[in-house]
Design a protein around this motif. Structure first.
Motif, short mmCIF file in Angstrom:
data_model
loop_
_atom_site.label_atom_id
_atom_site.label_comp_id
_atom_site.label_asym_id
_atom_site.label_seq_id
_atom_site.Cartn_x
_atom_site.Cartn_y
_atom_site.Cartn_z
N ASP A 552 0.87 -1.18 0.00
CA ASP A 552 0.00 0.00 0.00
C ASP A 552 0.90 1.23 0.00
OD1 ASP A 552 -1.92 1.94 0.27
OD2 ASP A 552 -3.07 0.87 1.80
N GLN A 553 0.89 1.98 -1.10
CA GLN A 553 1.84 3.08 -1.23
C GLN A 553 1.29 4.17 -2.14
OE1 GLN A 553 5.72 2.94 -3.63
NE2 GLN A 553 6.48 2.58 -1.56
N ARG A 554 1.63 5.40 -1.78
CA ARG A 554 1.31 6.52 -2.67
C ARG A 554 2.37 6.60 -3.75
NH1 ARG A 554 0.35 12.89 -0.96
NH2 ARG A 554 0.06 13.67 -3.10
N LEU A 555 1.94 6.78 -5.00
CA LEU A 555 2.87 6.80 -6.12
C LEU A 555 3.56 8.16 -6.24
CD1 LEU A 555 1.02 4.33 -6.73
CD2 LEU A 555 1.43 4.77 -9.15
N THR A 556 4.76 8.13 -6.82
CA THR A 556 5.57 9.33 -7.02
C THR A 556 5.34 9.87 -8.43
OG1 THR A 556 7.26 8.47 -5.53
CG2 THR A 556 7.91 10.26 -7.00
N GLU A 557 5.15 11.18 -8.54
CA GLU A 557 5.00 11.81 -9.86
C GLU A 557 6.39 12.15 -10.39
OE1 GLU A 557 2.35 15.33 -12.03
OE2 GLU A 557 2.62 15.34 -9.84
N ASN A 558 6.92 11.29 -11.26
CA ASN A 558 8.29 11.49 -11.74
C ASN A 558 8.36 12.40 -12.96
OD1 ASN A 558 7.23 9.65 -13.65
ND2 ASN A 558 9.25 8.79 -14.02
N ARG A 559 7.22 12.68 -13.57
CA ARG A 559 7.13 13.69 -14.61
C ARG A 559 5.67 14.13 -14.69
NH1 ARG A 559 8.93 10.36 -19.83
NH2 ARG A 559 10.63 9.95 -18.37
N PRO A 560 5.37 15.29 -15.26
CA PRO A 560 4.00 15.80 -15.21
C PRO A 560 2.96 14.79 -15.69
CG PRO A 560 5.47 17.49 -16.05
CD PRO A 560 6.28 16.25 -15.94
N GLY A 561 2.03 14.45 -14.80
CA GLY A 561 0.93 13.55 -15.16
C GLY A 561 1.28 12.08 -15.20
N ARG A 562 2.51 11.72 -14.80
CA ARG A 562 2.93 10.31 -14.84
C ARG A 562 3.41 9.91 -13.46
NH1 ARG A 562 7.98 7.53 -16.04
NH2 ARG A 562 7.62 5.59 -17.16
N TYR A 563 2.80 8.87 -12.90
CA TYR A 563 3.08 8.44 -11.53
C TYR A 563 3.60 7.00 -11.56
CZ TYR A 563 0.08 12.46 -10.60
OH TYR A 563 -0.45 13.72 -10.57
N ILE A 564 4.62 6.73 -10.75
CA ILE A 564 5.24 5.40 -10.79
C ILE A 564 5.43 4.86 -9.38
CG2 ILE A 564 6.46 5.84 -12.95
CD1 ILE A 564 9.02 6.21 -11.27
N SER A 565 5.53 3.53 -9.32
CA SER A 565 5.87 2.86 -8.06
C SER A 565 6.54 1.54 -8.40
CB SER A 565 4.61 2.59 -7.23
OG SER A 565 4.94 1.90 -6.04
N ASN A 566 7.61 1.23 -7.69
CA ASN A 566 8.30 -0.05 -7.84
C ASN A 566 7.88 -0.98 -6.72
OD1 ASN A 566 10.18 -0.50 -10.08
ND2 ASN A 566 11.12 1.41 -9.39
N VAL A 567 7.26 -2.10 -7.10
CA VAL A 567 6.82 -3.09 -6.13
C VAL A 567 7.83 -4.22 -6.12
CG1 VAL A 567 4.94 -4.62 -5.42
CG2 VAL A 567 4.43 -2.48 -6.61
N GLN A 568 8.33 -4.56 -4.94
CA GLN A 568 9.36 -5.59 -4.85
C GLN A 568 8.98 -6.61 -3.78
OE1 GLN A 568 12.90 -3.29 -4.03
NE2 GLN A 568 13.32 -2.97 -6.19
N GLY A 569 9.54 -7.82 -3.95
CA GLY A 569 9.43 -8.84 -2.90
C GLY A 569 8.14 -9.63 -2.90
N LEU A 570 7.37 -9.64 -4.01
CA LEU A 570 6.15 -10.43 -4.04
C LEU A 570 6.48 -11.90 -4.32
CD1 LEU A 570 3.56 -8.22 -5.98
CD2 LEU A 570 3.96 -8.39 -3.52
N ASN A 571 5.93 -12.79 -3.51
CA ASN A 571 6.10 -14.22 -3.74
C ASN A 571 5.14 -14.69 -4.82
OD1 ASN A 571 8.07 -14.53 -1.68
ND2 ASN A 571 6.45 -14.57 -0.14
N ALA A 572 5.35 -15.91 -5.30
CA ALA A 572 4.48 -16.45 -6.33
C ALA A 572 3.05 -16.54 -5.81
CB ALA A 572 4.99 -17.82 -6.76
N GLY A 573 2.09 -16.25 -6.68
CA GLY A 573 0.69 -16.35 -6.30
C GLY A 573 -0.17 -15.41 -7.10
N ASP A 574 -1.47 -15.41 -6.78
CA ASP A 574 -2.44 -14.55 -7.44
C ASP A 574 -2.74 -13.35 -6.55
OD1 ASP A 574 -2.42 -16.54 -9.27
OD2 ASP A 574 -4.38 -17.37 -8.75
N TYR A 575 -2.67 -12.16 -7.13
CA TYR A 575 -2.88 -10.93 -6.38
C TYR A 575 -3.96 -10.10 -7.09
CZ TYR A 575 1.64 -11.98 -4.18
OH TYR A 575 2.68 -12.58 -3.51
N ARG A 576 -4.54 -9.18 -6.35
CA ARG A 576 -5.43 -8.18 -6.91
C ARG A 576 -4.85 -6.79 -6.60
NH1 ARG A 576 -9.81 -9.54 -9.31
NH2 ARG A 576 -10.57 -7.37 -9.25
N TYR A 577 -4.96 -5.91 -7.57
CA TYR A 577 -4.46 -4.56 -7.34
C TYR A 577 -5.62 -3.57 -7.48
CZ TYR A 577 -4.67 -3.65 -12.40
OH TYR A 577 -5.10 -3.46 -13.68
N LYS A 578 -5.47 -2.45 -6.78
CA LYS A 578 -6.42 -1.35 -6.91
C LYS A 578 -5.62 -0.05 -6.98
CE LYS A 578 -10.29 1.12 -4.74
NZ LYS A 578 -11.21 1.18 -3.58
#
Length: 682
Positions: A552-578
């Motif tokens: 759960d994280q707020r994304l960083t605006e690295n350029r106007p109108g574009r937001y990014i986030s690096n997700v690390q450390g997820l184990n194998a499996g099925d996930y849902r994102y929002k």
């Protein structure tokens, strides 16, 4: 040693003058005999001059010669596969002892820095427990530490197996003196593995779509294998015969409802297999309710048309139709989702599509039908520099590309493909175009796009510059034994064009396939009602697994109108994102599924890559050795010439901080006092 002072020589002359006057008045009435008549005033004069000069705070500049020994970095792979042996405990103990002795021997000649890596570069632990191995990334990071140093190179001790980061390149790099010690076991044991799973990423509901599974057996004489596929509504098992150690089987799957379906494929284990981790694989298909209609309009037949048409045919959700320009009118394509124009001189109907329609457009220019023809087709195209000459060009990646992700390794290899015959300009920018690839003319880098994209209000437009793409598709096949790399690039371009920019005010982009523990880059582009990028929005990403929040994280605006986030450390499996975006009182949100696969090359194939590692060493001027030839490799490394570099080091210091001026003044005063006492004047 030299002296410097910030004061002008006039001050020194004044000091000498004052010292002379003080000495004169102090000794003008004295009645000393020779030689004391001259010695005592001389001592007083020198003392006063030294004190005066010392008060000027002169700077002493000293020059020394320092010796810089050659630097050698030992970069140790500490991933699990390095010690995957029957006698791994003994192997690890012997290797660790030998490594320690080798470093001690090398320290006689080199300055040694010992580092280790798995997913990242870290201090050595000697545990060999990292589940990821990013060899090329580790080399790039460590190479930065050798800049400006008397570098003798890098020792890379590894088995060559990697499962994350950039692919290992055997091309010459900036690292010179890359010495490779190949570890692990390169023996090919009996193994049956799933070598490839191919399927359409998107399929049409109500129809079936194929999943092709390729199986390969190595090091044995297996004749038949059992292959099974399981999904939500499917459970198939078939026995297939191996021909030359290879087999391919096709399963037909389908769905009556829209959504993403996951499928598990497994090959039954056979007796004598040492490794069964590569007997399983997974894939997924997104079922959609509506077919996408793509119309391709051409001026004349050309092999490039097939190069851009065939990748579309791999996906049955695409309805692709070809039209000669002479037989086409805008009425034919009123319901098309995407229009592709190849080497067309825009007609009135084409101009109407470019200026008034909301359909996505890809136009491909050639020297015969150049970009300048299209300047008249749409006003916004005139906001970009118009090419003014033709040239044979090679590609380079645009490092700031944000529209979609591309395989950088494939583009790097494309430098060696036959050049594209395209157009170039000499301007310093690309205008409205966001370049996917830029053109190099020989060694000259230009800002002319080879492939580029642009969003004009509610219309998405792409421009492909030049001809000869069919050769790229052929050469990609010769490099990878598959058209998948070229077709995947073209499909990514089409997917961007077919994204509904009007209806989708919240674009979410992330890799289609993700392996366990890999970094996952989420890119989000929220837009307002007029489809303009939203700046300073509050964008949040939440990922859950079985109802539990894992990210759960707020994304960083690295350029106007574009937001990014690096997700690390997820184990194998099925996930849902929002993903949610809030701007003022308005909230946009999107939910979806994320599948993380347990695809660990460290366990799937533990056979060391000796051939690739030797190519890496040869390309970068280094020595290659294996564990069995480690002593000979070490001796050869010790015998290599590694010159010592001499540096001239200049140091400055204040004379006030030195001890000897005070000793000199004390000696002068003491000498004067002793002589005066001897003459009875004290």
């Amino acid at each position: 040693m030299t002296f410097e002072s910030t004061y002008a020589p006039l001050f020194i002359a004044m000091i000498i003058g004052v010292a002379a006057l003080v000495t004169f008045f102090a000794y003008r009435k004295s009645a000393f005999d020779k030689p004391y008549k001259y010695v005592l005033p001389g001592l007083r004069f020198l003392t006063l001059v030294f004190i005066g000069i010392l008060l000027l705070n002169p700077i002493i500049k000293e020059t020394a010669i320092e010796e810089e020994r050659p630097l050698l970095i030992w970069l140790q792979d500490e991933s699990e596969s390095v010690m995957q042996h029957v006698d791994s405990a003994e192997y690890q103990a012997n290797y660790s002892t030998w490594k320690k002795q080798a470093i001690e021997q090398l320290e006689e000649k080199y300055d040694i820095v010992s580092l280790a890596f798995g997913e990242t570069v870290h201090s050595p632990t000697e545990k060999y427990a990292d589940q990821s191995s990013a060899i090329q990334d580790a080399l790039s990071q460590v190479a930065q530490q050798t800049l400006g140093r008397n570098s003798a190179g890098i020792i890379l001790a590894t088995d060559g197996i990697l499962n994350s980061g950039t692919r290992l390149s055997t091309r010459q790099s900036a690292i010179q003196g890359l010495h490779v010690l190949a570890l692990g076991d390169s023996t090919q044991y009996f193994d049956v593995a799933i070598s490839q799973v191919l399927n359409n990423r998107i399929a049409y509901t109500g129809n079936t779509t194929p999943i092709r599974v390729a199986v390969e057996a190595k090091g044995g004489t297996a004749r038949n294998v059992s292959v099974s596929l399981k999904g939500t509504n499917e459970n198939f098992t078939q026995v297939v015969s191996l021909n030359g150690g290879k087999a391919q089987i096709t399963f037909e799957v389908g769905s009556d409802s829209a959504g993403t379906q996951r499928y598990e494929v497994e090959v039954g284990a056979l007796g004598g297999e040492r490794n069964v981790s590569n007997n399983r694989a997974s894939t997924f298909i997104e079922f959609v309710e509506k077919k996408r209609t793509i119309h391709m309009v051409y001026q004349a037949p050309h092999p490039d048309i097939s190069a851009f048409r065939l990748p579309l045919l791999d996906d049955e959700a695409n309805d692709v139709r070809l039209f000669a320009l002479s037989d086409w009118s805008i009425e034919d394509s009123k319901e098309a989702d995407l229009l592709v124009f190849h080497s067309v001189n825009p007609t009135n109907d084409v101009e109407e599509v470019m200026q008034e329609a909301s359909q996505s457009v890809l136009f491909i220019t050639t020297p015969e039908e150049p970009y300048s023809n299209w300047d008249l087709a749409a006003r916004y195209l005139r906001q970009a520099p118009s090419p003014d000459r033709t040239a044979d060009v090679t590609p380079r990646i645009n490092p700031s590309l944000s529209a979609f992700q591309v395989d950088e390794d494939w583009i790097e290899r494309a430098v060696d493909f036959p050049p594209i015959n395209g157009e170039v300009h000499s301007e310093q920018n690309s205008g409205i175009w966001e370049a996917v690839m830029l053109a190099n003319v020989g060694s000259v880098k230009t800002n002319t796009p080879i492939v580029s994209v642009y969003t004009n209000d509610n219309q998405r437009v792409a421009w492909v510059n030049g001809e000869g793409w069919w050769r790229w598709r052929s050469y990609s096949y010769s490099q990878y034994s598959s058209h998948q790399m070229f077709d995947g690039f073209v499909q990514s371009l089409y997917r961007w064009l077919l994204t509904n920019s009007v209806g989708d005010r919240l674009e979410v982009d992330f890799p289609e396939r993700v392996n366990q523990n890999e970094s996952i880059l989420f890119t989000v582009r929220p837009k307002d009602a007029a489809m303009n990028p939203l700046e300073d929005a509050r964008v949040n990403l939440q990922i859950t697994k079985e109802g539990q929040v894992v990210f759960d994280q707020r994304l960083t605006e690295n350029r106007p109108g574009r937001y990014i986030s690096n997700v690390q450390g997820l184990n194998a499996g099925d996930y849902r994102y929002k993903v949610s975006s809030q701007y003022g009182d308005e909230v946009l949100s999107e939910t979806g599924e994320l599948f993380v696969e347990n695809l660990q090359l460290e366990r799937i194939d533990t056979r060391a890559r000796f051939g690739q590692l030797q190519g890496l060493a040869n390309a970068n001027g280094g020595l290659f050795g294996t564990y069995s030839t480690r002593d000979e490799w070490l001796n050869e490394l010790m015998n290599q010439e590694a010159p010592t570099v001499l540096h001239e080091v200049v140091s400055t210091d204040s004379l006030l901080k030195k001890w000897w001026p005070y000793l000199l003044i004390a000696l002068l005063l003491t000498a004067e006092w002793a002589l005066r006492k001897r003459e009875g004047q004290v």
